[in-house]
Design a protein around this motif. Structure first.
Motif, PDB file in Angstrom:
ATOM      1  N   PRO A  11      -9.653   5.700  -2.642  1.00  0.00           N
ATOM      2  CA  PRO A  11     -10.939   6.243  -1.969  1.00  0.00           C
ATOM      3  C   PRO A  11     -11.383   5.529  -0.729  1.00  0.00           C
ATOM      4  CG  PRO A  11     -11.201   5.590  -4.306  1.00  0.00           C
ATOM      5  CD  PRO A  11      -9.599   5.089  -3.947  1.00  0.00           C
ATOM      6  N   PHE A  12     -11.077   4.191  -0.763  1.00  0.00           N
ATOM      7  CA  PHE A  12     -11.559   3.336   0.214  1.00  0.00           C
ATOM      8  C   PHE A  12     -10.374   2.562   1.190  1.00  0.00           C
ATOM      9  CE2 PHE A  12     -14.090   2.699  -3.621  1.00  0.00           C
ATOM     10  CZ  PHE A  12     -15.186   3.079  -3.268  1.00  0.00           C
ATOM     11  N   VAL A  13      -9.447   3.632   1.687  1.00  0.00           N
ATOM     12  CA  VAL A  13      -8.475   3.691   2.168  1.00  0.00           C
ATOM     13  C   VAL A  13      -8.247   2.529   3.430  1.00  0.00           C
ATOM     14  CG1 VAL A  13      -8.170   5.434   3.772  1.00  0.00           C
ATOM     15  CG2 VAL A  13      -6.430   4.581   2.823  1.00  0.00           C
ATOM     16  N   GLY A  14      -9.382   2.644   4.262  1.00  0.00           N
ATOM     17  CA  GLY A  14      -9.508   1.658   5.413  1.00  0.00           C
ATOM     18  C   GLY A  14      -8.389   1.883   6.381  1.00  0.00           C
ATOM     19  N   THR A  15      -7.607   0.880   6.602  1.00  0.00           N
ATOM     20  CA  THR A  15      -6.456   0.941   7.679  1.00  0.00           C
ATOM     21  C   THR A  15      -4.894   1.243   7.119  1.00  0.00           C
ATOM     22  OG1 THR A  15      -5.965  -1.673   7.248  1.00  0.00           O
ATOM     23  CG2 THR A  15      -7.484  -0.921   9.102  1.00  0.00           C
ATOM     24  N   VAL A  16      -4.985   1.416   5.781  1.00  0.00           N
ATOM     25  CA  VAL A  16      -3.571   1.438   5.094  1.00  0.00           C
ATOM     26  C   VAL A  16      -3.590   2.262   3.983  1.00  0.00           C
ATOM     27  CG1 VAL A  16      -3.570  -0.708   3.902  1.00  0.00           C
ATOM     28  CG2 VAL A  16      -1.506   0.407   4.460  1.00  0.00           C
ATOM     29  N   THR A  17      -2.767   3.260   3.682  1.00  0.00           N
ATOM     30  CA  THR A  17      -2.477   4.101   2.335  1.00  0.00           C
ATOM     31  C   THR A  17      -0.865   3.555   2.277  1.00  0.00           C
ATOM     32  OG1 THR A  17      -2.085   5.935   1.123  1.00  0.00           O
ATOM     33  CG2 THR A  17      -2.079   6.110   3.881  1.00  0.00           C
ATOM     34  N   SER A  18      -0.728   2.823   1.124  1.00  0.00           N
ATOM     35  CA  SER A  18       0.206   2.443   0.807  1.00  0.00           C
ATOM     36  C   SER A  18       0.892   3.802  -0.272  1.00  0.00           C
ATOM     37  CB  SER A  18       0.288   1.167  -0.192  1.00  0.00           C
ATOM     38  OG  SER A  18      -0.362   1.407  -1.423  1.00  0.00           O
ATOM     39  N   SER A  19       2.180   3.903   0.221  1.00  0.00           N
ATOM     40  CA  SER A  19       2.900   4.894  -0.705  1.00  0.00           C
ATOM     41  C   SER A  19       4.530   4.245  -0.840  1.00  0.00           C
ATOM     42  CB  SER A  19       3.158   6.245   0.396  1.00  0.00           C
ATOM     43  OG  SER A  19       3.735   7.097  -0.678  1.00  0.00           O
ATOM     44  N   CYS A  20       4.793   3.788  -1.982  1.00  0.00           N
ATOM     45  CA  CYS A  20       6.003   3.081  -1.958  1.00  0.00           C
ATOM     46  C   CYS A  20       6.677   3.471  -3.459  1.00  0.00           C
ATOM     47  CB  CYS A  20       5.965   1.488  -1.776  1.00  0.00           C
ATOM     48  SG  CYS A  20       4.529   1.052  -3.006  1.00  0.00           S
ATOM     49  N   PHE A  21       7.995   3.241  -3.573  1.00  0.00           N
ATOM     50  CA  PHE A  21       8.622   3.578  -4.835  1.00  0.00           C
ATOM     51  C   PHE A  21       8.718   5.206  -5.038  1.00  0.00           C
ATOM     52  CE2 PHE A  21       6.195  -0.396  -5.642  1.00  0.00           C
ATOM     53  CZ  PHE A  21       7.032  -1.381  -5.455  1.00  0.00           C
ATOM     54  N   GLY A  22       8.603   5.851  -3.880  1.00  0.00           N
ATOM     55  CA  GLY A  22       8.781   7.085  -4.099  1.00  0.00           C
ATOM     56  C   GLY A  22       7.484   8.080  -4.377  1.00  0.00           C
ATOM     57  N   SER A  23       6.531   7.446  -4.103  1.00  0.00           N
ATOM     58  CA  SER A  23       5.097   7.981  -4.543  1.00  0.00           C
ATOM     59  C   SER A  23       4.669   8.805  -3.464  1.00  0.00           C
ATOM     60  CB  SER A  23       4.319   6.987  -5.017  1.00  0.00           C
ATOM     61  OG  SER A  23       3.813   6.236  -3.979  1.00  0.00           O
ATOM     62  N   TYR A  24       3.687   9.651  -3.688  1.00  0.00           N
ATOM     63  CA  TYR A  24       2.851  10.234  -2.786  1.00  0.00           C
ATOM     64  C   TYR A  24       1.449   9.857  -2.678  1.00  0.00           C
ATOM     65  CZ  TYR A  24       6.772  13.657  -2.670  1.00  0.00           C
ATOM     66  OH  TYR A  24       7.940  14.200  -2.697  1.00  0.00           O
ATOM     67  N   SER A  25       1.005   9.583  -1.554  1.00  0.00           N
ATOM     68  CA  SER A  25      -0.473   9.153  -1.532  1.00  0.00           C
ATOM     69  C   SER A  25      -1.378   9.526  -0.670  1.00  0.00           C
ATOM     70  CB  SER A  25      -0.371   7.605  -1.253  1.00  0.00           C
ATOM     71  OG  SER A  25      -0.109   7.416   0.256  1.00  0.00           O
ATOM     72  N   PHE A  26      -2.561   9.732  -0.799  1.00  0.00           N
ATOM     73  CA  PHE A  26      -3.673  10.222  -0.204  1.00  0.00           C
ATOM     74  C   PHE A  26      -4.857   9.115  -0.071  1.00  0.00           C
ATOM     75  CE2 PHE A  26      -7.577  13.015  -0.399  1.00  0.00           C
ATOM     76  CZ  PHE A  26      -7.222  13.757   0.583  1.00  0.00           C
ATOM     77  N   GLY A  27      -5.559   9.208   1.130  1.00  0.00           N
ATOM     78  CA  GLY A  27      -6.492   8.182   1.294  1.00  0.00           C
ATOM     79  C   GLY A  27      -7.762   8.899   1.772  1.00  0.00           C
ATOM     80  N   SER A  28      -8.942   8.375   1.582  1.00  0.00           N
ATOM     81  CA  SER A  28     -10.032   8.572   2.223  1.00  0.00           C
ATOM     82  C   SER A  28     -10.984   7.480   2.447  1.00  0.00           C
ATOM     83  CB  SER A  28     -11.032   9.689   1.122  1.00  0.00           C
ATOM     84  OG  SER A  28     -11.298   8.920   0.216  1.00  0.00           O
TER      85      SER A  28
END
Ligand SMILES: C[S@@+](CC[C@H](N)C(=O)[O-])C[C@H]1O[C@@H](n2cnc3c(N)ncnc32)[C@H](O)[C@@H]1O
Length: 434
Positions: free
Chosen positions: A214-231
């Motif tokens: 929810p406080f994604v800033g400059t990077v959203t990490s999506s690793c190990f095959g996950s899906y990610s979402f940021g704001s």
């Protein structure tokens, strides 16, 4: 021979995170282990037994804080000669299976160093072992480690000497892929790659996990095959503030999007939205996240604010009178944490983990104030401090055990954060004014 023992050799970094990361990975892969020595943050060596070497390889595939794991043969607290004697006493058929394989020896020193000659002399002490295969320094079938733990120079403990066979290394090479120094776009609060990856381990992220920051800033990490979402409330962080530049008249984009492209994660990032977490677009009757991983704003480098009606209206007019922005007020850290815990209690799957950083000031007299707040819907899993001069930030890992009684966020605020807020943050403010 009895149960096989293994020597876990941790890296000498983030010592306070090592056990928590190890336990998170055991949970992720459903691995049982038995400790044969007491774990201490003071030592990077720990003797453990596992059900199978497969289990060890699973842990190694994800661990950023394990340097390597060895099959443990012997440990002496006296001397290298004594270690060599202990190894000689092991039924030699243990080593017979390696007789014709290529091999090499590695001398691993902790809190000391050895000259080339001392290393050769050390290897010579094990010359009696029945290894007839060729020595292969590049790609040996078996690698035997002699470890010299000279910690006593730091904390007056006896020396320890270990002998073991290398099983595998941790996944530290992965950290370099996300090295912030090589990243196209970073900001003043960009999270270090190693810690971001450790956070994903703490959060039990795996293939298919749905992760939210929810406080994604400059990077959203999506690793190990996950899906990610940021704001983030600040769209400039996501879009790239003054970041884009030209090179040979080609636009070099510097934004969160360009980071995603750099790491070829386009098919893993679900998207980003500009929003205030207190006015988020989710609705409680919808989906749930598997993990919430975040570095909340604590006002030192990234000012925390939230949208709020001010005197004169909800919108702030720009000087030219053409644009209107929602008015904001400061967002105090206790409120940020309170909202984060409440949000997570609703929007996480049961069993899902919330992993976040909490800054605290070091104060000898008021140790109780360093405790991160609990929440009735969560079990506290770990609290790992990263220590700086005069303050620390705690990586808090919590696991959701039940839904809140109401989706109406009616958990009493006093119950969560008030003692923490009233006493601790007054102190923080006093310190900053001093
Ligand atoms: C510590 S930074 C996060 C840094 C991020 N992990 C990174 O690596 O770039 C905190 C972020 O929270 C954002 N923020 C502050 N108040 C917010 C709010 N009310 N809602 C959403 N985001 C907010 C700030 O704009 C800032 O980007």
């Amino acid at each position: 021979m009895g149960e096989k023992l293994y020597l876990v050799r941790f890296v000498q970094r983030h010592a306070e995170f090592r056990l928590a990361e190890f336990e998170a990975l055991c949970k992720l892969f459903d691995i049982k282990y038995k400790a044969h020595t007491e774990y201490t943050d003071l030592s990077p060596f720990w003797i453990v037994s596992f059900r199978s070497e497969d289990d060890i390889r699973k842990i190694l595939s994800r661990s950023f804080l394990i340097k390597c794991v060895l099959e443990h043969y012997a440990c002496s607290e006296q001397s290298l000669d004594h270690l060599a004697e202990l190894v000689k006493d092991i039924p030699q058929d243990v080593f017979e299976v390696y007789r014709n394989d290529t091999f090499k020896f590695v001398i691993d020193t902790f809190a000391t160093s050895m000259s080339g000659k001392e290393k050769i002399d050390t290897i010579e002490k094990f010359a009696y072992l029945p290894f007839d295969g060729d020595i292969d320094l590049k790609n040996p079938k078996n690698t035997f480690h002699v470890i010299i733990d000279n910690r006593h120079t730091i904390e007056k403990e006896p020396r320890a000497f270990y002998f073991g066979r290398w099983i595998g290394d941790g996944n530290r090479e992965f950290i370099d892929i996300y090295n912030v120094k090589k990243r196209k776009y970073i900001g003043t609060t960009t999270m270090d790659a190693e810690l971001s990856l450790i956070m994903s381990n703490m959060a039990l992220v795996k293939k298919g996990s749905l992760v939210y920051d929810p406080f994604v800033g400059t990077v959203t990490s999506s690793c190990f095959g996950s899906y990610s979402f940021g704001s983030d409330i600040d769209g400039r962080q996501i879009r790239g503030k003054d970041g884009s530049m030209f090179n040979d008249s080609h636009l070099i984009e510097k934004s969160l999007k360009s980071n995603i492209a750099q790491y070829k994660l386009q098919n893993r990032i679900l998207g980003t939205v500009v929003c205030d977490i207190t006015q988020h677009p989710f609705r409680p009757d919808g989906f749930r996240f598997d993990a919430i991983i975040t570095d909340p704003p604590y006002g030192v480098r990234a000012g925390a604010k939230k949208i709020m009606m001010k005197e004169g209206g909800f919108f702030k007019n720009t000087e030219d009178g053409k644009s209107f922005y929602p008015a904001t007020i400061p967002y105090e850290l206790p409120d940020v944490i309170y909202d984060l815990l409440n949000f997570s209690s609703v929007y996480l799957e049961i069993g899902g983990r919330l992993v976040y950083w909490l800054p605290v000031i070091d104060d000898e007299e008021e140790n109780d104030l360093k405790e991160p707040p609990n929440h009735p819907c969560f079990d506290m899993i770990s609290k790992c401090p990263q220590i700086f001069g005069g303050w620390r930030r705690i990586l808090v890992t919590m696991e959701k055990k039940c839904d809140p009684e109401s989706i109406d966020f009616n958990i009493k605020k006093d119950h969560l954060v008030e003692p923490f807020r009233n006493r601790f943050f007054t102190k923080m403010k006093l310190n900053s004014e001093a």
